[in-house]
Design a protein around this motif. Structure first.
Motif, PDB file in Angstrom:
ATOM      1  N   GLU A 273       0.748  -1.247  -0.068  1.00  0.00           N
ATOM      2  CA  GLU A 273      -0.239  -0.100  -0.412  1.00  0.00           C
ATOM      3  C   GLU A 273       0.616   1.684  -0.276  1.00  0.00           C
ATOM      4  O   GLU A 273       0.069   2.726   0.227  1.00  0.00           O
ATOM      5  CB  GLU A 273      -0.806   0.099   1.471  1.00  0.00           C
ATOM      6  N   SER A 274       2.708   1.398  -0.202  1.00  0.00           N
ATOM      7  CA  SER A 274       2.957   2.725  -0.332  1.00  0.00           C
ATOM      8  C   SER A 274       2.790   2.528  -1.747  1.00  0.00           C
ATOM      9  O   SER A 274       3.922   2.186  -2.369  1.00  0.00           O
ATOM     10  CB  SER A 274       4.367   2.149   0.654  1.00  0.00           C
ATOM     11  N   ASP A 275       3.504   3.997  -1.514  1.00  0.00           N
ATOM     12  CA  ASP A 275       3.737   4.840  -2.468  1.00  0.00           C
ATOM     13  C   ASP A 275       5.331   4.781  -2.977  1.00  0.00           C
ATOM     14  O   ASP A 275       5.847   5.719  -3.401  1.00  0.00           O
ATOM     15  CB  ASP A 275       3.393   5.523  -3.014  1.00  0.00           C
ATOM     16  N   HIS A 276       6.324   4.884  -2.328  1.00  0.00           N
ATOM     17  CA  HIS A 276       7.259   4.951  -2.101  1.00  0.00           C
ATOM     18  C   HIS A 276       8.523   3.618  -3.233  1.00  0.00           C
ATOM     19  O   HIS A 276       8.937   2.521  -3.049  1.00  0.00           O
ATOM     20  CB  HIS A 276       7.932   4.978  -0.909  1.00  0.00           C
ATOM     21  N   VAL A 277       8.292   4.608  -4.280  1.00  0.00           N
ATOM     22  CA  VAL A 277       8.939   3.832  -5.586  1.00  0.00           C
ATOM     23  C   VAL A 277      10.937   2.990  -5.434  1.00  0.00           C
ATOM     24  O   VAL A 277      10.055   2.159  -5.848  1.00  0.00           O
ATOM     25  CB  VAL A 277       9.487   5.067  -6.720  1.00  0.00           C
ATOM     26  N   ARG A 278      11.132   3.665  -4.737  1.00  0.00           N
ATOM     27  CA  ARG A 278      12.665   3.114  -4.822  1.00  0.00           C
ATOM     28  C   ARG A 278      13.117   2.252  -3.352  1.00  0.00           C
ATOM     29  O   ARG A 278      12.911   1.020  -3.939  1.00  0.00           O
ATOM     30  CB  ARG A 278      13.829   4.412  -3.792  1.00  0.00           C
ATOM     31  N   GLN A 279      11.790   1.971  -2.746  1.00  0.00           N
ATOM     32  CA  GLN A 279      11.674   0.908  -1.722  1.00  0.00           C
ATOM     33  C   GLN A 279      11.046  -0.618  -2.350  1.00  0.00           C
ATOM     34  O   GLN A 279      11.178  -1.270  -2.454  1.00  0.00           O
ATOM     35  CB  GLN A 279      10.644   1.056  -0.224  1.00  0.00           C
ATOM     36  N   HIS A 280      10.450  -0.174  -3.482  1.00  0.00           N
ATOM     37  CA  HIS A 280       9.618  -1.058  -4.102  1.00  0.00           C
ATOM     38  C   HIS A 280      10.211  -1.405  -5.338  1.00  0.00           C
ATOM     39  O   HIS A 280      10.384  -2.743  -4.683  1.00  0.00           O
ATOM     40  CB  HIS A 280       8.243  -0.734  -5.179  1.00  0.00           C
ATOM     41  N   ALA A 281      11.167  -0.525  -5.555  1.00  0.00           N
ATOM     42  CA  ALA A 281      12.662  -1.163  -6.424  1.00  0.00           C
ATOM     43  C   ALA A 281      13.575  -2.275  -5.959  1.00  0.00           C
ATOM     44  O   ALA A 281      13.709  -3.176  -6.099  1.00  0.00           O
ATOM     45  CB  ALA A 281      13.077  -0.320  -7.618  1.00  0.00           C
ATOM     46  N   LEU A 282      13.429  -2.016  -4.506  1.00  0.00           N
ATOM     47  CA  LEU A 282      14.630  -2.589  -4.017  1.00  0.00           C
ATOM     48  C   LEU A 282      14.483  -3.820  -3.301  1.00  0.00           C
ATOM     49  O   LEU A 282      15.013  -4.592  -3.527  1.00  0.00           O
ATOM     50  CB  LEU A 282      15.452  -1.969  -2.364  1.00  0.00           C
ATOM     51  N   LEU A 283      13.074  -4.155  -3.011  1.00  0.00           N
ATOM     52  CA  LEU A 283      12.824  -5.272  -2.361  1.00  0.00           C
ATOM     53  C   LEU A 283      12.031  -6.292  -3.301  1.00  0.00           C
ATOM     54  O   LEU A 283      12.204  -7.769  -2.776  1.00  0.00           O
ATOM     55  CB  LEU A 283      11.364  -5.024  -1.139  1.00  0.00           C
ATOM     56  N   SER A 284      11.520  -5.770  -4.608  1.00  0.00           N
ATOM     57  CA  SER A 284      11.968  -6.570  -5.984  1.00  0.00           C
ATOM     58  C   SER A 284      13.104  -6.985  -6.372  1.00  0.00           C
ATOM     59  O   SER A 284      13.065  -8.784  -5.856  1.00  0.00           O
ATOM     60  CB  SER A 284      10.829  -5.927  -6.916  1.00  0.00           C
ATOM     61  N   GLY A 285      13.900  -6.689  -6.267  1.00  0.00           N
ATOM     62  CA  GLY A 285      15.507  -7.048  -6.172  1.00  0.00           C
ATOM     63  C   GLY A 285      15.937  -8.117  -5.398  1.00  0.00           C
ATOM     64  O   GLY A 285      16.268  -8.926  -6.245  1.00  0.00           O
ATOM     65  N   VAL A 286      15.655  -7.713  -4.053  1.00  0.00           N
ATOM     66  CA  VAL A 286      15.913  -8.745  -3.099  1.00  0.00           C
ATOM     67  C   VAL A 286      15.099  -9.849  -3.614  1.00  0.00           C
ATOM     68  O   VAL A 286      15.428 -10.890  -3.330  1.00  0.00           O
ATOM     69  CB  VAL A 286      15.597  -8.256  -1.914  1.00  0.00           C
ATOM     70  N   HIS A 287      13.237 -10.339  -3.456  1.00  0.00           N
ATOM     71  CA  HIS A 287      12.564 -10.889  -4.183  1.00  0.00           C
ATOM     72  C   HIS A 287      13.687 -11.435  -5.050  1.00  0.00           C
ATOM     73  O   HIS A 287      13.940 -12.690  -4.829  1.00  0.00           O
ATOM     74  CB  HIS A 287      11.681 -10.648  -3.741  1.00  0.00           C
ATOM     75  N   GLY A 288      13.913 -11.080  -6.514  1.00  0.00           N
ATOM     76  CA  GLY A 288      13.757 -11.709  -7.351  1.00  0.00           C
ATOM     77  C   GLY A 288      15.679 -12.358  -7.099  1.00  0.00           C
ATOM     78  O   GLY A 288      15.242 -13.176  -7.976  1.00  0.00           O
ATOM     79  N   THR A 289      16.367 -11.487  -6.432  1.00  0.00           N
ATOM     80  CA  THR A 289      17.729 -12.665  -6.015  1.00  0.00           C
ATOM     81  C   THR A 289      17.044 -14.128  -5.721  1.00  0.00           C
ATOM     82  O   THR A 289      17.834 -14.588  -5.367  1.00  0.00           O
ATOM     83  CB  THR A 289      18.480 -11.671  -5.144  1.00  0.00           C
ATOM     84  N   LEU A 290      16.629 -13.885  -4.014  1.00  0.00           N
ATOM     85  CA  LEU A 290      16.525 -15.045  -3.202  1.00  0.00           C
ATOM     86  C   LEU A 290      15.753 -15.706  -4.308  1.00  0.00           C
ATOM     87  O   LEU A 290      16.275 -17.009  -4.436  1.00  0.00           O
ATOM     88  CB  LEU A 290      15.465 -14.510  -2.448  1.00  0.00           C
ATOM     89  N   LEU A 291      14.668 -15.436  -5.145  1.00  0.00           N
ATOM     90  CA  LEU A 291      13.857 -16.860  -5.746  1.00  0.00           C
ATOM     91  C   LEU A 291      15.286 -17.401  -7.035  1.00  0.00           C
ATOM     92  O   LEU A 291      15.384 -18.767  -7.294  1.00  0.00           O
ATOM     93  CB  LEU A 291      12.801 -16.635  -7.057  1.00  0.00           C
ATOM     94  N   LEU A 292      16.209 -16.801  -7.302  1.00  0.00           N
ATOM     95  CA  LEU A 292      17.057 -17.619  -8.296  1.00  0.00           C
ATOM     96  C   LEU A 292      18.168 -18.218  -7.494  1.00  0.00           C
ATOM     97  O   LEU A 292      18.493 -19.709  -7.490  1.00  0.00           O
ATOM     98  CB  LEU A 292      18.266 -16.118  -8.618  1.00  0.00           C
TER      99      LEU A 292
END
Length: 447
Positions: A273-292
C-alpha cells in the motif's frame, strides 16, 4: 543603550549575516547613494540607516525591509517553509536532484527562517546527497547535525541522523565505523530507558545490515530477532518493513533461503500500500535474487521482479543500486540460458561502477566471466575472472569478501582449473577469519 541604537545594531547584524549568506561583499551593496564605508558603519551598529537606504539594501539582498528592521518576514518565511515541504515530498518520491536543489535554495535564505526549519532543510539536504551517491558530502553534513548540542539524544532527528550515518559509512566501506555508530546509538537509547519508537527500530534495522555486511551474522541474527519482536508489538508499517527486509537478507546470508523468502514476502505485503517507489524497487530486487538462489528456484519469476526493480531504479536509485540490479539481471539471464543478455547486463554494471575496486565490481566481473565462458570465450572469461580476483585483493579482508571469493572459486571449478579454485577457496577462508595452521608457499593463481 537606547532603543534606537539597539534597533540599529540589530539591523546591522542582520545586514551582515544576510550579505554573507548570499556570498556578497560590502562593495556589492554599495551605490552612488550608499558608500562602502557607510555600509560598514551600519553593519557595526554605528549608524542607523534611513528608510530609503533600508529599502535599497533590502532590494539588493532579496529580502523585505521588515526583515532588515525587525528580523521578521512572515510572507517570505511561509514561502520558504512551503518550499521545504515540497522538497521533503521530492525526497520521498525519489526526485533526489530536485530535492537537493530545493533544500539548497531554502538554506540560502537561512537567516530569515526559524532554526527548526533550517535544521529540517539541512537534514533533507544531507539525505538527498546520500541518495545521489555524494557520500562524503553527506557524511560531513550529517556529522555536523549529529554532533550539534541542539540535537537531543533519543529524539526522532537524532535517530534519523544516526541511521543515515550508519548507512553512509557502510556504503563508503567503513564497516567498523558504521557498526560503532549504530552500537553506540543503541546503547544510548538503552541508557535513556525510552520506549522503542519507529525511528529507534529503523536504526536497529540498519545496524543489522551493517553487521551482515561486515560478516557478523550471529550478531545480525540476534539483533534482527529482537527487532522483529519490537516491530510486531509496537512498530509502524515502515519500521516492520525495514526489519523484515534486513532480517531476510541475514537469513539469505546464512543460507536459509526458505526463511528469507518468507520474511521478504512479509515485507512485500507491508509495502503493497506504499507509494515509495525506491523501496518497491529494492525489495523487488531482493525478492528476485532470493528466487534465483532458492531450490528449485523460479528464474522466470525472478527475472520479472528484477526487471521491474531495474526499471524503477533507473528513475529513483543510486548508481550503485542500478549497477547491482544489472548484475542481478545478468545472473537471471544466465539461469535462463540467455548468454548474450547476461554479458550485456554485466558489462553495463561495470560501466556504471567505472571499474573501481569495489565488491560490486568484483561480483559483476564474476558473473561476466561465467557468461563469457558459457559463450565459448574461454580465454576472455579467465582473464575477466583474474581481474575480479585482483580487484578483490585490493579490498580490506572481510567476511562479505569471503563469500565473493567462494563464488570466484566455484567459477574456477566450473572452468576445470583446480589450482585457481583452491587458491580462491583459501583466500575465502582467510577473509572469513579461518587461516591455515601454516603459511602457504603455493601462490597458485597469483592470489
Amino acid at each position: 543603550m537606547d532603543s534606537t541604537a539597539e534597533a540599529g545594531e540589530g539591523t546591522g547584524r542582520r545586514l551582515r549575516e544576510l550579505r554573507r549568506a548570499r556570498g556578497l561583499k560590502q562593495q556589492d551593496l554599495a551605490s552612488d547613494d550608499v558608500s562602502v564605508s557607510y555600509i560598514s558603519l551600519i553593519e557595526s551598529g554605528k549608524r542607523t540607516p534611513s528608510a530609503a537606504v533600508v529599502a535599497l539594501l533590502a532590494e539588493r539582498l532579496g529580502c523585505s525591509t521588515g526583515y532588515l528592521l525587525t528580523g521578521q518576514d512572515g510572507a517570505r518565511t511561509r514561502e520558504l517553509e512551503l518550499k521545504a515541504a515540497f522538497a521533503d515530498l521530492s525526497l520521498h518520491s525519489g526526485a533526489h536532484g530536485e530535492a537537493l536543489q530545493a533544500f539548497s535554495e531554502v538554506l540560502a535564505s537561512a537567516p530569515v527562517l526559524p532554526e527548526a526549519t533550517v535544521r529540517r532543510a539541512r537534514l533533507g539536504q544531507a539525505l538527498a546527497l546520500e541518495q545521489l551517491g555524494r557520500l562524503e558530502a553527506a557524511v560531513q553534513a550529517l556529522t555536523g547535525l549529529y554532533e550539534d548540542p541542539e540535537c537531543v539524544a533519543g529524539s526522532a532527528e537524532w535517530s534519523q541522523l544516526a541511521t543515515a550515518l550508519c548507512r553512509c559509512h557502510q556504503a563508503l566501506g567503513d564497516q567498523v565505523l558504521s557498526v560503532e555508530i549504530g552500537e553506540r546509538a543503541l546503547r544510548r537509547l538503552d541508557q535513556l530507558g525510552l520506549e522503542a519508537t519507529d525511528d529507534h527500530i529503523r536504526l536497529g534495522a540498519v545496524l543489522v545490515d551493517c553487521y551482515r555486511t561486515r560478516g557478523d551474522l550471529a550478531k545480525a541474527r540476534l539483533v534482527a530477532d529482537r527487532l522483529i519482536r519490537f516491530a510486531d508489538d509496537r512498530g509502524g508499517r515502515t519500521a516492520q518493513l525495514e526489519t523484515y527486509w534486513n532480517a531476510a537478507l541475514v537469513a539469505q546470508s546464512q543460507g536459509q533461503i526458505g526463511e528469507a523468502l518468507a520474511l521478504a514476502e512479509r515485507a512485500r505485503a507491508l509495502l503493497a500500500e506504499s507509494d515509495h517507489v525506491r523501496q518497491h524497487a529494492l525489495l523487488s530486487g531482493v525478492h528476485g535474487t532470493l528466487l534465483l538462489c532458492s531450490d528449485p528456484g523460479d528464474p522466470e519469476r525472478a527475472h520479472q521482479l528484477l526487471e521491474r526493480s531495474h526499471t524503477q531504479l533507473v528513475e529513483v536509485g543510486t548508481v550503485d543500486e542500478q549497477a547491482s540490479a544489472q548484475t542481478a539481471l545478468a545472473l537471471a539471464s544466465l539461469r535462463r540460458d540467455r548468454v548474450a543478455e547476461a554479458q550485456q547486463h554485466a558489462s553495463k554494471a561495470l560501466g556504471l561502477l567505472r571499474g573501481e575496486p569495489r565488491r560490486e565490481s568484483v561480483e559483476a566481473r564474476t558473473v561476466l566471466a561465467q557468461a563469457q565462458s558459457a559463450a565459448g570465450e574461454s580465454e576472455q572469461a579467465q582473464e575477466t575472472l583474474r581481474a575480479a580476483a585482483q580487484q578483490l585483493r585490493q579490498l580490506p579482508p572481510a567476511r562479505s569478501s569471503a563469500a565473493v571469493w567462494r563464488r570466484i572459486g566455484d567459477t574456477w571449478q566450473q572452468f576445470g582449473d583446480a589450482a585457481e579454485a583452491t587458491a580462491a577457496y583459501q583466500q575465502a577462508l582467510n577473509d572469513a577469519g579461518l587461516p591455515g595452521l601454516f603459511p602457504s608457499t603455493d601462490r597458485a593463481g597469483a592470489y
